[in-house]
Design an enzyme around this catalytic site. Structure first.
Site, PDB file in Angstrom:
ATOM      1  N   LEU A 180     -44.854  37.135 -44.826  1.00  0.00           N
ATOM      2  CA  LEU A 180     -45.003  35.998 -45.370  1.00  0.00           C
ATOM      3  C   LEU A 180     -46.473  35.968 -46.228  1.00  0.00           C
ATOM      4  CD1 LEU A 180     -44.934  33.607 -42.230  1.00  0.00           C
ATOM      5  CD2 LEU A 180     -43.455  34.316 -43.845  1.00  0.00           C
ATOM      6  N   ASP A 189     -54.986  44.071 -45.002  1.00  0.00           N
ATOM      7  CA  ASP A 189     -53.856  44.452 -44.176  1.00  0.00           C
ATOM      8  C   ASP A 189     -54.391  45.850 -43.831  1.00  0.00           C
ATOM      9  OD1 ASP A 189     -50.796  43.167 -43.740  1.00  0.00           O
ATOM     10  OD2 ASP A 189     -51.051  45.110 -42.973  1.00  0.00           O
ATOM     11  N   SER A 205     -51.640  48.059 -43.326  1.00  0.00           N
ATOM     12  CA  SER A 205     -50.824  48.726 -44.433  1.00  0.00           C
ATOM     13  C   SER A 205     -51.037  48.628 -45.827  1.00  0.00           C
ATOM     14  CB  SER A 205     -49.425  48.024 -44.168  1.00  0.00           C
ATOM     15  OG  SER A 205     -48.922  48.187 -42.812  1.00  0.00           O
ATOM     16  N   GLY A 262     -52.620  37.944 -40.092  1.00  0.00           N
ATOM     17  CA  GLY A 262     -52.508  39.561 -39.940  1.00  0.00           C
ATOM     18  C   GLY A 262     -52.273  39.819 -38.071  1.00  0.00           C
ATOM     19  N   SER A 314     -47.726  30.503 -33.386  1.00  0.00           N
ATOM     20  CA  SER A 314     -46.226  30.749 -33.380  1.00  0.00           C
ATOM     21  C   SER A 314     -45.601  29.747 -32.427  1.00  0.00           C
ATOM     22  CB  SER A 314     -45.917  32.192 -32.975  1.00  0.00           C
ATOM     23  OG  SER A 314     -44.729  32.265 -32.743  1.00  0.00           O
ATOM     24  N   ASN A 315     -44.227  29.567 -32.742  1.00  0.00           N
ATOM     25  CA  ASN A 315     -43.661  28.489 -31.649  1.00  0.00           C
ATOM     26  C   ASN A 315     -43.628  29.293 -30.381  1.00  0.00           C
ATOM     27  OD1 ASN A 315     -40.678  29.635 -31.291  1.00  0.00           O
ATOM     28  ND2 ASN A 315     -41.281  30.128 -33.239  1.00  0.00           N
ATOM     29  N   TYR A 354     -46.967  38.224 -26.765  1.00  0.00           N
ATOM     30  CA  TYR A 354     -47.156  37.985 -28.096  1.00  0.00           C
ATOM     31  C   TYR A 354     -47.502  36.070 -28.198  1.00  0.00           C
ATOM     32  CZ  TYR A 354     -45.518  36.020 -32.936  1.00  0.00           C
ATOM     33  OH  TYR A 354     -45.530  35.527 -34.021  1.00  0.00           O
TER      34      TYR A 354
END
Ligand code: NAI
Ligand code: 15L
Length: 273
Positions: free
Chosen positions: A22, A41, A43, A79, A118-119, A143
């Site tokens: 995203l 990030d 990464s 992130g 998040s859902n 999570y």
């Protein structure tokens, strides 16, 4: 679908998780609207273009995160770990990391954060019920628990310090729905952009929670309590329905992944030492 939003200046914006799926989608879309877009990030990311700064950092590094928020007006915090994993990894990236972002925001006087929840904060509601953001959380794993922590943390930072947050309980944001479940949970990239921009620009955000989904015909989520954000999705998963249903002709209603909104996340773990 064409983006009908007018160009707006979002000021000096920090985007965490910029190397992720995203983050890479939002980067060019947000850059066009910012005075400065700082990308971060753990990464590697593509090199900075005009109007951008690129800073590689771990969210659990408190000093590094403090420096990341210096001179920033608003944050889009994507992130962290985005799937179900061992608790120790989630603890560092999602719980300690999100705490570091909020504490740095308080110290730097940052006014608003858009938090990628998040859902999976409500994954243990069933697929035959429609829920809204005011209902109690029912996380479906480490999570989802970490995202519920982020939602509570952000509420505390609003109540105590006035840092506004819009928590986005994103459904499934991919180029297209990957399976039958995602006909209900899909959020197109263009609608994701609309949702993030609405969250950054609504005049009074306070502390808000909104599900991130396109205008799907089948839905498990009612965003009426978040209408003040002004998010109007323009895409729909419906054009993908025939192909997804043909690919999954039978539903095993004894499978928890078919019963609960979490889908296959209910089968992840346990993760033992
Ligand atoms: P992603 O996994 O592709 O990107 C997450 C990024 O965070 C990665 O680039 C990763 O390197 C970075 N990251 C992980 N741990 C880190 C750490 N300790 N320090 C610094 N950076 C770290 O995930 P995606 O799909 O781009 O999602 C972005 C956000 O939206 C995530 O927070 C995710 O939980 C959330 N979300 C995404 C959904 C989706 O459908 N894509 C659905 C619901 C929530
Ligand atoms: C999420 O929270 C994940 O980050 C993403 O990878 C998808 O699996 C999504 O939920 C989903 O529920 O489809």
């Amino acid at each position: 679908m064409e983006n009908t939003q007018t160009p707006l200046s979002l000021g000096r914006l920090l985007l965490t998780g910029a190397a992720g799926g995203l983050g890479r989608e939002l980067r060019p879309r947000l850059r066009a609207r910012c005075t400065l877009l700082r990308l971060s990030d753990v990464s590697a990311m593509d090199a900075a273009q005009d109007g951008e700064e690129v800073v590689q950092a771990r969210l659990e590094d408190r000093n590094a995160v403090h420096e990341l928020l210096r001179g920033i007006d608003a944050v889009v915090h994507l992130g962290g770990i985005s799937t179900e994993q061992h608790f120790d990894a989630i603890l560092q990236a999602n719980i300690v990391g999100t705490y570091n972002v909020y504490e740095a925001a308080r110290r730097h006087g940052v006014k608003r954060i858009v938090f990628a929840s998040s859902n999976h904060v409500t994954g243990y509601y069933r697929q035959d019920e429609v829920i809204d953001p005011t209902m109690p959380v029912r996380p479906d794993g480490h999570y989802g628990i970490s995202k519920a922590f982020g939602e509570n943390l952000s509420r505390f930072y609003f109540d105590r310090y006035g840092v506004e947050t819009v928590c986005l309980r994103i459904g499934s944001s991919f180029a297209e729905p990957a399976n039958r479940r995602m006909l209900a949970t899909w959020l197109s990239f263009a609608d994701l952009e609309r949702l993030v921009v609405a969250s950054l620009t609504t005049p009074v955000a306070g502390h808000s929670v909104i599900y991130g989904m396109s205008d799907n015909t089948v839905t498990w989520w009612d965003n009426t309590p978040a209408r003040h954000i002004g998010f109007r999705p323009l895409d729909s998963s419906e054009p993908f329905r025939a192909a997804k249903e043909a690919a999954e002709p039978g539903i095993d209603l004894r499978d928890p992944a078919a019963i609960f909104q979490a889908g296959s996340f209910v089968h992840a773990g346990p993760f033992e030492d």
